[in-house]
Design an enzyme around this catalytic site. Structure first.
Site, mmCIF file in Angstrom:
data_model
loop_
_atom_site.group_PDB
_atom_site.id
_atom_site.type_symbol
_atom_site.label_atom_id
_atom_site.label_comp_id
_atom_site.label_asym_id
_atom_site.label_seq_id
_atom_site.Cartn_x
_atom_site.Cartn_y
_atom_site.Cartn_z
ATOM 1 N N GLU A 52 1.784 9.106 0.191
ATOM 2 C CA GLU A 52 1.028 8.240 -0.705
ATOM 3 C C GLU A 52 0.062 7.355 0.068
ATOM 4 O O GLU A 52 0.287 7.029 1.235
ATOM 5 C CB GLU A 52 1.975 7.376 -1.536
ATOM 6 C CG GLU A 52 2.788 6.366 -0.750
ATOM 7 C CD GLU A 52 4.090 6.927 -0.202
ATOM 8 O OE1 GLU A 52 4.890 6.138 0.357
ATOM 9 O OE2 GLU A 52 4.299 8.156 -0.296
ATOM 10 N N HIS A 53 -1.014 6.970 -0.604
ATOM 11 C CA HIS A 53 -1.973 6.024 -0.050
ATOM 12 C C HIS A 53 -1.268 4.680 0.136
ATOM 13 O O HIS A 53 -0.472 4.262 -0.710
ATOM 14 C CB HIS A 53 -3.146 5.874 -1.022
ATOM 15 C CG HIS A 53 -4.329 5.171 -0.446
ATOM 16 N ND1 HIS A 53 -4.345 3.812 -0.189
ATOM 17 C CD2 HIS A 53 -5.556 5.636 -0.067
ATOM 18 C CE1 HIS A 53 -5.512 3.473 0.315
ATOM 19 N NE2 HIS A 53 -6.272 4.556 0.398
ATOM 20 N N PRO A 54 -1.526 3.977 1.257
ATOM 21 C CA PRO A 54 -0.856 2.690 1.501
ATOM 22 C C PRO A 54 -0.998 1.693 0.351
ATOM 23 O O PRO A 54 -0.086 0.895 0.100
ATOM 24 C CB PRO A 54 -1.543 2.170 2.766
ATOM 25 C CG PRO A 54 -2.003 3.408 3.476
ATOM 26 C CD PRO A 54 -2.380 4.374 2.392
#
Length: 337
Positions: free
Chosen positions: A229-231
């Site tokens: 996942e994107h941070p």
């Protein structure tokens, strides 16, 4: 007080500002007024199902600050993934390649184009002003959809999923897309993402390779992003995990981001959900709950204190009752925050 309610057409400029001013990039919330107006129109018809026939309902909600009247967040709930078309993802699997003569055995990860999740209920279209993400409003916006889901279960699937944005590089590009999709479309990730928002993902998936994709053939950078996942979505994932969602073997066909899934019976909100008649009282202690009315067309959900005593009634204060458009004797749904 903050409240989640159905979107309406006058919210469109506020949603556009939310997306532009905060640099929000959500495929299902395109920065295209005509397409956004179509989505809002479908949502309005869906909330009015008692009068209008909608084959594949989609419900969009906004988080409003009642003191200022400003829209500080938006989210959506799609009753049936794909809305009559295949809902494509990649499915991660391992293939065994072996040679008895050479005494070699290798386990190779591959991606299969799949539409197994078609028909699932999808939590999507989430965007929120960053300064409110560390407040109760964040949980309210994420989970109000599940309160709506609990109140109107017959409209939805027992299986829920949500696609989490994948990892992008410093240029805002998806290495996953660069290694797969761009080879077949010759367009960059941002353009593909825009087309998916104003059209659908179906036209992209139909032109993607139908054969298994061997991960070792992708660039190392692309392989590292798969099912990650994107941070900036870390808080979303934490809340979904606490709710009962888990990572799956499915990933997004654009950026390789994870697809989380849950069964209705495993949802925290569902397991804690009750519906009882209310008593309105100025003397209310109790614990914090998600509290909603039971209206399809005029759904409302807030966070507030509620006293759940013995019997078929609960107590809430007048401010919450007014916000939910309830009066003494009305039925409210509630679930632990």
């Amino acid at each position: 007080m903050q409240i989640v309610r159905p979107v309406n057409v006058i919210d469109i400029p506020a949603i556009e500002r939310l997306l532009v001013e905060n640099g929000v990039n959500v495929t299902s919330l395109p920065q295209d007024r005509d397409r956004l107006a179509e989505i809002v129109s479908l949502s309005t018809k869906s909330f009015n199902l008692e009068q209008e026939a909608v084959e594949f309902p989609f419900f969009m909600f906004v988080l409003e600050d009642l003191e200022t009247g400003s829209v500080i967040g938006v989210c959506g709930l799609e009753a049936s993934a794909g809305s009559g078309y295949p809902f494509f993802n990649y499915r991660l699997e391992d293939l065994i390649h072996a040679s008895h003569h050479l005494e070699v055995k290798n386990q190779i990860p591959v991606l299969h184009l799949s539409h197994e999740l078609t028909g699932s209920t999808v939590l999507k279209s989430f965007a929120m002003k960053p300064e409110h993400k560390h407040t109760d409003g964040f949980a309210l916006l994420v989970r109000a959809r599940l309160m709506f889901y609990c109140a109107f279960q017959s409209l939805f699937s027992d299986r829920l999923c949500t696609e989490i944005q994948g990892v992008l590089n410093e240029q805002g590009e998806s290495e996953f897309w660069n290694s797969i999709g761009q080879k077949f479309f010759d367009i960059d990730f941002a353009t593909a993402d825009y087309y998916a928002g104003v059209k659908s993902k179906t036209f992209i998936a139909e032109l993607m390779p139908q054969h298994p994709i061997y991960l070792p053939l992708l660039s190392p950078e692309a392989q590292e992003t798969i099912n990650r996942e994107h941070p900036q979505t870390a808080m979303n994932c934490q809340l979904f995990f606490a709710e009962g969602f888990t990572k799956t073997r499915f990933v997004d066909i654009f950026d390789g981001g994870p697809v989380l899934m849950a069964q209705k019976q495993s949802l925290k909100t569902f397991k804690d959900y009750h519906a009882k008649q209310i008593k309105v009282s100025h003397q209310v202690g109790g614990l914090k709950y998600l509290i909603s009315n039971q209206s399809l067309r005029d759904f409302r959900c807030v966070i507030g204190n509620l006293v759940d005593g013995v019997g078929d009634t609960v107590r809430i204060n007048p401010e919450i009752a007014d916000a939910l458009q309830l009066e003494a004797g009305s039925v409210a749904g509630y679930s632990m925050l």
